[in-house]
Design a protein around this motif. Structure first.
Motif, PDB file in Angstrom:
ATOM      1  N   MET A   1      57.696  23.567  44.106  1.00 37.46           N
ATOM      2  CA  MET A   1      56.769  24.300  43.233  1.00 37.46           C
ATOM      3  C   MET A   1      56.268  25.556  43.954  1.00 37.46           C
ATOM      4  O   MET A   1      55.908  25.505  45.124  1.00 37.46           O
ATOM      5  N   ALA A   2      56.234  26.624  43.237  1.00 35.89           N
ATOM      6  CA  ALA A   2      55.833  27.892  43.858  1.00 35.89           C
ATOM      7  C   ALA A   2      54.365  27.850  44.257  1.00 35.89           C
ATOM      8  O   ALA A   2      53.562  27.144  43.657  1.00 35.89           O
ATOM      9  N   ASP A   3      54.025  28.585  45.291  1.00 34.07           N
ATOM     10  CA  ASP A   3      52.639  28.657  45.723  1.00 34.07           C
ATOM     11  C   ASP A   3      51.922  29.758  44.973  1.00 34.07           C
ATOM     12  O   ASP A   3      51.920  30.910  45.385  1.00 34.07           O
ATOM     13  N   TYR A   4      51.292  29.392  43.890  1.00 33.64           N
ATOM     14  CA  TYR A   4      50.562  30.416  43.151  1.00 33.64           C
ATOM     15  C   TYR A   4      49.183  30.591  43.752  1.00 33.64           C
ATOM     16  O   TYR A   4      48.534  29.619  44.128  1.00 33.64           O
ATOM     17  N   LYS A   5      48.738  31.844  43.822  1.00 34.22           N
ATOM     18  CA  LYS A   5      47.398  32.080  44.334  1.00 34.22           C
ATOM     19  C   LYS A   5      46.395  32.127  43.196  1.00 34.22           C
ATOM     20  O   LYS A   5      45.215  31.913  43.369  1.00 34.22           O
ATOM     21  N   TYR A   6      46.886  32.498  42.043  1.00 31.22           N
ATOM     22  CA  TYR A   6      46.014  32.552  40.875  1.00 31.22           C
ATOM     23  C   TYR A   6      46.699  31.900  39.693  1.00 31.22           C
ATOM     24  O   TYR A   6      47.922  32.020  39.539  1.00 31.22           O
ATOM     25  N   ASP A   7      45.915  31.239  38.872  1.00 29.49           N
ATOM     26  CA  ASP A   7      46.382  30.824  37.564  1.00 29.49           C
ATOM     27  C   ASP A   7      45.545  31.583  36.540  1.00 29.49           C
ATOM     28  O   ASP A   7      44.317  31.542  36.597  1.00 29.49           O
ATOM     29  N   ALA A  30      54.017  40.995  31.923  1.00 31.49           N
ATOM     30  CA  ALA A  30      54.728  42.251  32.193  1.00 31.49           C
ATOM     31  C   ALA A  30      54.039  43.025  33.311  1.00 31.49           C
ATOM     32  O   ALA A  30      54.676  43.554  34.225  1.00 31.49           O
ATOM     33  N   GLU A  31      52.714  43.057  33.230  1.00 23.42           N
ATOM     34  CA  GLU A  31      51.923  43.782  34.220  1.00 23.42           C
ATOM     35  C   GLU A  31      52.132  43.187  35.624  1.00 23.42           C
ATOM     36  O   GLU A  31      52.317  43.911  36.603  1.00 23.42           O
ATOM     37  N   LEU A  32      52.133  41.860  35.700  1.00 23.02           N
ATOM     38  CA  LEU A  32      52.320  41.190  36.993  1.00 23.02           C
ATOM     39  C   LEU A  32      53.708  41.456  37.535  1.00 23.02           C
ATOM     40  O   LEU A  32      53.916  41.635  38.736  1.00 23.02           O
ATOM     41  N   LYS A  33      54.651  41.506  36.618  1.00 21.54           N
ATOM     42  CA  LYS A  33      56.032  41.733  37.028  1.00 21.54           C
ATOM     43  C   LYS A  33      56.172  43.131  37.633  1.00 21.54           C
ATOM     44  O   LYS A  33      56.796  43.315  38.684  1.00 21.54           O
ATOM     45  N   THR A  34      55.560  44.108  36.960  1.00 20.33           N
ATOM     46  CA  THR A  34      55.625  45.474  37.466  1.00 20.33           C
ATOM     47  C   THR A  34      55.080  45.565  38.889  1.00 20.33           C
ATOM     48  O   THR A  34      55.600  46.276  39.724  1.00 20.33           O
ATOM     49  N   LEU A  35      53.996  44.856  39.131  1.00 16.15           N
ATOM     50  CA  LEU A  35      53.371  44.925  40.454  1.00 16.15           C
ATOM     51  C   LEU A  35      53.974  43.893  41.415  1.00 16.15           C
ATOM     52  O   LEU A  35      53.437  43.661  42.488  1.00 16.15           O
ATOM     53  N   GLN A  36      55.034  43.239  40.976  1.00 20.96           N
ATOM     54  CA  GLN A  36      55.712  42.209  41.774  1.00 20.96           C
ATOM     55  C   GLN A  36      54.768  41.101  42.211  1.00 20.96           C
ATOM     56  O   GLN A  36      54.819  40.608  43.333  1.00 20.96           O
ATOM     57  N   LEU A  37      53.879  40.736  41.312  1.00 25.41           N
ATOM     58  CA  LEU A  37      52.947  39.660  41.629  1.00 25.41           C
ATOM     59  C   LEU A  37      53.313  38.383  40.882  1.00 25.41           C
ATOM     60  O   LEU A  37      52.594  37.401  40.937  1.00 25.41           O
ATOM     61  N   ASP A  38      54.436  38.431  40.149  1.00 22.76           N
ATOM     62  CA  ASP A  38      54.726  37.284  39.285  1.00 22.76           C
ATOM     63  C   ASP A  38      55.052  36.006  40.045  1.00 22.76           C
ATOM     64  O   ASP A  38      55.022  34.923  39.479  1.00 22.76           O
ATOM     65  N   SER A  39      55.320  36.144  41.359  1.00 20.53           N
ATOM     66  CA  SER A  39      55.543  34.905  42.105  1.00 20.53           C
ATOM     67  C   SER A  39      54.232  34.366  42.682  1.00 20.53           C
ATOM     68  O   SER A  39      54.176  33.261  43.185  1.00 20.53           O
ATOM     69  N   VAL A  41      51.113  34.861  40.888  1.00 20.34           N
ATOM     70  CA  VAL A  41      50.158  34.608  39.816  1.00 20.34           C
ATOM     71  C   VAL A  41      50.886  33.984  38.639  1.00 20.34           C
ATOM     72  O   VAL A  41      51.932  34.464  38.221  1.00 20.34           O
ATOM     73  N   GLN A  42      50.322  32.906  38.139  1.00 24.25           N
ATOM     74  CA  GLN A  42      50.952  32.216  37.030  1.00 24.25           C
ATOM     75  C   GLN A  42      50.111  32.426  35.768  1.00 24.25           C
ATOM     76  O   GLN A  42      48.898  32.288  35.815  1.00 24.25           O
ATOM     77  N   VAL A  43      50.767  32.778  34.675  1.00 20.55           N
ATOM     78  CA  VAL A  43      50.047  32.912  33.407  1.00 20.55           C
ATOM     79  C   VAL A  43      50.347  31.673  32.568  1.00 20.55           C
ATOM     80  O   VAL A  43      51.504  31.341  32.340  1.00 20.55           O
ATOM     81  N   GLU A  77      43.927  46.093  33.124  1.00 21.14           N
ATOM     82  CA  GLU A  77      42.700  46.167  33.910  1.00 21.14           C
ATOM     83  C   GLU A  77      42.426  44.833  34.626  1.00 21.14           C
ATOM     84  O   GLU A  77      41.999  44.821  35.786  1.00 21.14           O
ATOM     85  N   ILE A  78      42.678  43.732  33.934  1.00 25.50           N
ATOM     86  CA  ILE A  78      42.446  42.430  34.570  1.00 25.50           C
ATOM     87  C   ILE A  78      43.334  42.289  35.808  1.00 25.50           C
ATOM     88  O   ILE A  78      42.879  41.875  36.872  1.00 25.50           O
ATOM     89  N   VAL A  79      44.581  42.674  35.664  1.00 25.93           N
ATOM     90  CA  VAL A  79      45.499  42.535  36.801  1.00 25.93           C
ATOM     91  C   VAL A  79      45.101  43.490  37.930  1.00 25.93           C
ATOM     92  O   VAL A  79      44.950  43.079  39.077  1.00 25.93           O
ATOM     93  N   SER A  80      44.855  44.762  37.600  1.00 28.76           N
ATOM     94  CA  SER A  80      44.621  45.722  38.686  1.00 28.76           C
ATOM     95  C   SER A  80      43.253  45.505  39.336  1.00 28.76           C
ATOM     96  O   SER A  80      43.101  45.668  40.535  1.00 28.76           O
ATOM     97  N   GLU A  81      42.255  45.119  38.550  1.00 29.14           N
ATOM     98  CA  GLU A  81      40.926  44.928  39.136  1.00 29.14           C
ATOM     99  C   GLU A  81      40.777  43.526  39.751  1.00 29.14           C
ATOM    100  O   GLU A  81      40.523  43.378  40.923  1.00 29.14           O
ATOM    101  N   HIS A  82      40.944  42.522  38.901  1.00 31.21           N
ATOM    102  CA  HIS A  82      40.628  41.168  39.362  1.00 31.21           C
ATOM    103  C   HIS A  82      41.664  40.632  40.353  1.00 31.21           C
ATOM    104  O   HIS A  82      41.332  40.134  41.411  1.00 31.21           O
ATOM    105  N   ILE A  83      42.925  40.769  39.967  1.00 33.83           N
ATOM    106  CA  ILE A  83      43.971  40.159  40.793  1.00 33.83           C
ATOM    107  C   ILE A  83      44.249  40.995  42.039  1.00 33.83           C
ATOM    108  O   ILE A  83      44.314  40.482  43.148  1.00 33.83           O
ATOM    109  N   VAL A  84      44.399  42.298  41.860  1.00 33.55           N
ATOM    110  CA  VAL A  84      44.763  43.126  43.016  1.00 33.55           C
ATOM    111  C   VAL A  84      43.550  43.399  43.904  1.00 33.55           C
ATOM    112  O   VAL A  84      43.582  43.204  45.111  1.00 33.55           O
ATOM    113  N   LYS A  85      42.434  43.810  43.284  1.00 33.32           N
ATOM    114  CA  LYS A  85      41.297  44.224  44.109  1.00 33.32           C
ATOM    115  C   LYS A  85      40.243  43.143  44.282  1.00 33.32           C
ATOM    116  O   LYS A  85      39.311  43.311  45.073  1.00 33.32           O
TER     117      LYS A  85
END
Lengths: 597, 131
Positions: A1-7, A30-39, A41-43, A77-85
């Motif tokens: 199982m992948a190690d997700y940091k966020y759900d 799509a947003e997570l994929k662009t930022l290569q965070l899809d591994s 963060v799990q939606v 905004e959720i991805v760039s603010e909450h997840i990234v920053k």
């Protein structure tokens, strides 16, 4: 199982999907994929969180941040603010209306503080279309435990000790029902799930099936083991396409994993579940009608006894339980009868799900321990009445229930207390009314529903309810006479006493309880031609206040029937004989010169 | 074909799947588990806070310690990035500075597992960041 940091949990219930939560999920992905965070963060698309008023809901784990009214376009905004920053998006947080402060953690919201989620434990927590998330939350472990080490009688004993009563409305002890079906010998027996939720404003069964279908399947299998049935049927209304889809997925996955089908978990027990669709007739929520409808016959009730537990579907012993009842059962097995019996009141154990609707701030789905007061439910969890209006009444139990008023607010809610107060639990719908609601019209609304839904088999319900509706219409049209009130009461009692099934036996309740609690409104309508709540059109009059009217002619131009006359710069007059009471003049007037009497 | 044949299969599968849900389970009761907040402002990220966070997430899971690793904004100790705040249930939060992977390893082994303090603590001159 992948190690997700966020759900990122996104509500995928019918309510939030109506406001584009599906698009939000794909935008987030799509947003997570662009930022290569899809591994990382799990939606996850989950079932209903219950806070439908402020949907779509997004919850971010592990920091437990609760976002409300999230648009599909907020994904970036959720991805760039909450997840990234790591910064919370303040504008999407829930705003506490009392303290006017943002609340990030749902546990600190009044809406969730007093709730205790048993039947809804997985709703808004797991992905209902993934059986593995259900298994991780102890799904099917209760079934495994009983197959391995508890006899059917033992399970029935647990249920009896737990004090679980049917959540569909009747409140019949579940353990005793199962015992009856177990004692009747037959070559085949059936387990039926009643998902024909018909009360206006109630949606708990739908939400459970959409958010946690596996709990219901597991409980049906447990029931099959207890009564000796190998077949389960879920009777669900065709108006619930999403619940049907998720059930189909769940049944498919359960079969694939070997949790439904032949020789479950190698204990030699066979059980499978099929779906049966209802066309949405209210009467089919009554168990004998439901069974007839499943047999392909007309959905009409028959006299009990024989009870379905003796002779039900295809004349075989059948258990019919409601969705919410089933959802409680695996938890009772896992946590024990004593745990369940420790929650609630003396005769009503456990929790109850309520659907809050009407003039209440937090419309949604809640689950509270039995014994919570109406005041706590309406004012603390529900956030009080919309627009600061005054509370007038709450209708519990849908069209079969009654309305409760201010004086009932402090009674602890349970099966018996509600009946004593002149209403009933029903399936748990709560429709809240404020000072602008006319109680006669409210009773009329429910009667209109019953007239529509009466199956027509017995005369008291078919003819009597129609007459009740006619008398109420007469009163709200301003044509009522005093005799009508006596007639209403007599007719109500006759229908209650002589109807064949629960529908007719309870349909006069809204009238009887409003007459009991709001007698003066009925009298007002008849004797004074007055509707206190200014709701009944026929009893209202639009008039022009001569002092405020400046003669701008705006109202006269807006009137569709030319009922307003008067020359320019002179006060106008409404001709009451022509007026159709549409209110267009009132909307147009800028000087508050049009008044409603 | 059938994925779960026996009750043991079901129990094993549940144990394996459990970890994937741990984050959500713990998030519901944050006070019952070790909480680690990693300062992830620009300064933190530039000094390698992301690597530190990754290390905590994977290592804690590997070493089977239930913990909640979240990120937070700048804690103000830009001279000692990456900074983290560790809260062991029932104890006052402790802030550690210059947490590279090596220090992180030491924090897990000594502070989180045994409660021994390690070098690099930043004295609490004001209240924890949450207050």
């Amino acid at each position: 199982m992948a190690d997700y940091k966020y759900d990122i949990l996104v509500c995928g219930g019918t309510g939030c999907r109506a406001t584009e939560s599906e698009l939000l999920v794909s935008n987030l992905k799509a947003e997570l994929k662009t930022l290569q965070l899809d591994s990382e963060v799990q939606v996850v698309s989950t079932g209903c969180f219950g806070f439908c008023e402020k949907g779509p809901i997004v919850k971010i784990m592990p920091d437990n941040t609760f976002y409300t009214q999230v648009n599909a376009s907020d994904a970036a905004e959720i991805v760039s603010e909450h997840i990234v920053k790591g910064r919370k998006v303040n504008r999407l947080l829930y705003l506490d209306p009392v303290e006017n402060k943002n609340v990030a953690d749902s546990k600190n919201m009044d809406f969730y503080k007093k709730q205790l989620r048993v039947a809804l434990r997985n709703c808004g927590f797991i992905n209902p279309e993934n059986i593995e998330e259900s298994i991780a939350r102890d799904g099917y472990s209760a079934l495994g435990t009983i197959l391995q080490s508890i006899t059917p009688e033992g399970v029935i004993d647990i249920l009896k000790k737990s004090g679980l009563r049917g959540r569909g409305g009747g409140g019949f002890p579940t353990g005793i029902k199962w015992e009856m079906a177990r004692k009747n010998n037959a070559d085949q027996k059936y387990v039926v799930c009643n998902a024909d939720e018909g009360d206006p404003g109630a949606f708990m069964d739908r939400s459970i099936l959409e958010g946690d279908p596996h709990s219901v399947l597991e409980a049906m299998a447990i029931c099959g083991y207890c009564i000796g049935a190998t077949k389960g049927l879920i009777y669900i209304r065709a108006e619930y396409p999403l619940a049907i889809k998720r059930l189909k997925v769940a049944i498919g996955q359960a079969r694939e994993y070997g949790l439904l089908g032949k020789n479950i978990l190698d204990f030699g027990f066979d059980f499978d579940v099929e779906l049966r669709y209802g066309a949405g007739a209210f009467v089919c929520g009554e168990e004998t009608s439901l069974i007839h409808s499943m047999e392909g016959k007309r959905g009409e009730p028959t006299v009990k006894p024989p009870f379905p537990a003796e002779s039900g579907f295809m004349n075989k012993p059948t258990i019919v339980n409601n969705v919410e009842t089933y959802a409680n059962i695996p938890v009772i097995i896992n946590k024990g009868a004593d745990w369940f019996a420790s929650i609630g009141t003396e005769k009503s154990k456990g929790t109850k799900v309520f659907a809050l609707a009407g003039k209440i701030n937090n419309v949604g789905l809640i689950e509270v321990p039995m014994g919570t007061t109406l005041r706590e439910v309406i004012f603390e969890i529900g956030g009080g009445i919309k627009n600061g209006k005054k509370f007038k009444a709450v209708q519990t139990g849908g069209p079969s229930g009654g309305c409760l008023t201010e004086k009932h607010l402090d009674i602890p809610i349970d099966f018996d207390n509600l009946i004593a107060a002149g209403s009933m639990m029903g399936s748990g719908g709560m429709i809240v009314m404020d000072e602008d609601d006319c109680m006669v019209s409210m009773a009329k609304f429910f009667l209109e529903f019953t007239v529509e839904e009466s199956c027509g088999k017995c005369a008291p319900c078919r003819i009597g309810n129609k007459r009740l509706f006619e008398i109420l219409t007469k009163i709200t049209d301003g044509k009522g006479v005093k005799q009508d009130l006596t007639d209403l009461r007599n007719l109500c009692n006759v229908i209650k006493d002589t109807s064949l099934c629960g529908l007719g036996q309870t349909s006069p309740n809204p009238i009887l309880s409003t007459m009991e609690n709001f007698w003066h409104e009925y009298v007002d309508h008849i004797e004074n031609h007055k509707c206190e709540a200014a709701h009944c059109r026929a009893l209202m009059k639009y008039e022009i206040d001569e002092e405020n009217c400046i003669g701008c002619t705006a109202c006269a131009r807006a009137c569709p029937v030319a009922a307003i006359t008067g020359s320019k710069k002179m006060p106008h007059i409404i001709n009451q004989a022509i007026c159709i009471k549409c209110g267009a003049c009132m909307e147009k007037c800028k000087f508050n010169a049009v008044i409603l009497k | 074909m059938t994925k779960i044949r026996t009750l043991d299969d079901l129990r094993n599968l549940r144990t394996n799947l459990r970890q994937g849900m741990d984050m959500r389970e713990n998030a519901d009761n944050p006070d019952s588990v070790v909480q680690i907040k990693v300062a992830m402002a620009t300064c933190g990220i530039a000094s390698g806070a992301k690597k530190t966070m990754d290390f905590f997430v994977t290592e804690l899971r590997k070493r089977q310690i239930t913990a909640l690793v979240t990120q937070t904004g700048c804690m103000g100790y830009c001279y000692a990035e990456p900074t983290i705040e560790v809260t062991i249930p029932g104890k006052t939060p402790v802030v550690f500075g210059n947490v590279t992977e090596n220090v992180a390893d030491e924090i897990i082994e000594k502070y989180i597992k045994k409660g021994e303090l390690v070098d690099g603590i930043i004295p609490q001159t004001f209240n924890p960041i949450d207050k």
